[in-house]
Design a protein around this motif. Structure first.
Motif: not given
Length: 92
Positions: A9, A11-16, A19, A59
């Motif tokens: 995933t 690093m630009a994906s702040e939430e997934h 979490m 994602q």
């Protein structure tokens, strides 16, 4: 291992969907998937885990893209190590 896929995933994906804690979802052929949870997600049914897993995969980078990223990161790390070793050997 031929039966393992690695997907990163970015690093630009702040939430997934993962979490809330780690989980393990096994998908053996011919039987319903068992699941194991840890952390705050420990009381969710397996169908919820399967949905989370699908969301995380959507994602994440594709397996080939993930492999290329890992190779790039290892290459960058190796290059940094070589550069550091060369600068240390030149120090008086």
């Amino acid at each position: 291992m031929r039966n393992v896929e690695v997907q990163i995933t970015p690093m630009a994906s702040e939430e997934h969907a993962g979490m809330g804690g780690s989980f393990t979802l096994l998908t053996p052929p011919g039987i319903p998937p068992p699941g194991r949870l840890s952390g705050s997600a420990a009381h969710q049914p397996v169908r919820v885990l399967a949905a989370k897993y699908g969301s995380i995969r959507s994602q994440a980078l594709r397996p080939r893209e993930s492999l290329l990223l890992i190779e790039k990161m290892l290459g960058d790390r190796a290059a940094t190590a070589v550069t550091r070793a060369a600068s240390v050997s030149r120090s008086p």
